[in-house]
Design an enzyme around this catalytic site. Sequence first.
Site, short mmCIF file in Angstrom:
data_model
loop_
_atom_site.label_atom_id
_atom_site.label_comp_id
_atom_site.label_asym_id
_atom_site.label_seq_id
_atom_site.Cartn_x
_atom_site.Cartn_y
_atom_site.Cartn_z
N CYS A 184 0.86 -1.18 0.00
CA CYS A 184 0.00 0.00 0.00
C CYS A 184 0.89 1.23 0.00
O CYS A 184 1.87 1.29 0.76
CB CYS A 184 -0.88 -0.02 1.25
SG CYS A 184 -2.00 1.38 1.37
N HIS A 209 -9.13 -3.99 -1.39
CA HIS A 209 -8.10 -3.18 -0.72
C HIS A 209 -8.44 -1.69 -0.82
O HIS A 209 -8.43 -0.97 0.18
CB HIS A 209 -6.74 -3.49 -1.35
CG HIS A 209 -5.61 -2.65 -0.83
ND1 HIS A 209 -4.52 -3.19 -0.19
CD2 HIS A 209 -5.39 -1.30 -0.87
CE1 HIS A 209 -3.70 -2.20 0.16
NE2 HIS A 209 -4.19 -1.05 -0.25
N GLU A 210 -8.76 -1.24 -2.04
CA GLU A 210 -9.02 0.19 -2.24
C GLU A 210 -10.27 0.62 -1.48
O GLU A 210 -10.31 1.69 -0.87
CB GLU A 210 -9.13 0.53 -3.72
CG GLU A 210 -7.86 0.30 -4.53
CD GLU A 210 -6.60 0.88 -3.90
OE1 GLU A 210 -6.68 1.93 -3.24
OE2 GLU A 210 -5.54 0.25 -4.06
N HIS A 269 -10.02 1.40 2.18
CA HIS A 269 -9.54 2.74 2.54
C HIS A 269 -10.71 3.68 2.82
O HIS A 269 -10.59 4.62 3.62
CB HIS A 269 -8.69 3.33 1.41
CG HIS A 269 -7.28 2.82 1.35
ND1 HIS A 269 -6.37 3.05 2.35
CD2 HIS A 269 -6.62 2.11 0.40
CE1 HIS A 269 -5.20 2.51 2.02
NE2 HIS A 269 -5.33 1.93 0.84
NI NI Z 1 -3.69 1.03 -0.06
#
Ligand code: NI
Length: 187
Positions: free
Chosen positions: A109, A151-152, A155
Site C-alpha cells: 500500500c 483493498h481500495e 480505505h
Molecule cells: Ni492502499
Amino acid sequence: MAILKIARMGHPVLSRPAAPVEDPRAPAIRQLVADMIETMEDAPGTGLAAPQVHVPLRLVIFKVEGARAGREDGSGAEGAGNGAVPLTVLINPEIEPLGEDQALGWEACLSVPELAGEVPRYTAIRYRGLDPEGRTVEREARGFHARVVQHECDHLDGILYPQRMLDLKKLVFASELRHLGAAEAAD
Ligand code: NI
C-alpha cells in the site's frame, strides 16, 4: 494536474470513514480524479483511494495489468474478471462478496511504504459504483482484480491492510518477499 502528497499510516485521514461524493460530475471531482491518476502513475501503484491523498471522499481508482490480472494469489479462482482491467474510477462504490471463499495474497500500500503483508480477501465479488460521468459501473471480479478492489474500498472505511491480516509474521519488507516465495505484492 498535480502529483498529490500521499498520507501514510498514522495520519487520521486514513482511519476515518470517508463521505459519499454528492456530485460525481462536479469540476472539483474531475480535478481530483486527474490528480489521483497522475499520483498513482508516478508512485507507481495499482490503485489509490481519495483518503490516501488527504481527501475524505468515497472515490477510488485502479488499473490491473494483464500479467498481474492472471495471477491467482492462491485463490484458485478463474474465469470472468481475470483479464486486464482498464483504468477505472469508482465513485461511491459498494462491494458484495460472491460466496464465502477467501484466499491469502500479498498486498502492499502506498500509505504503508516499503512493507508487504499477506491478507485474506474474498476470491469473488460484485462491485458497483459511478464513473465520473455519473454512469453506473457494475462488474464481477475474481482473484487479483477482486483483491485490488477490496483493498481500495477498505480505505474508504478507514481500514488499512495490516488490520485485515491473520498472522503478523507475514508483515515484512517488500524487499524481503523473495525469501517467502512471493513474486510481488498487490499495491
Ligand atoms: Ni492502499
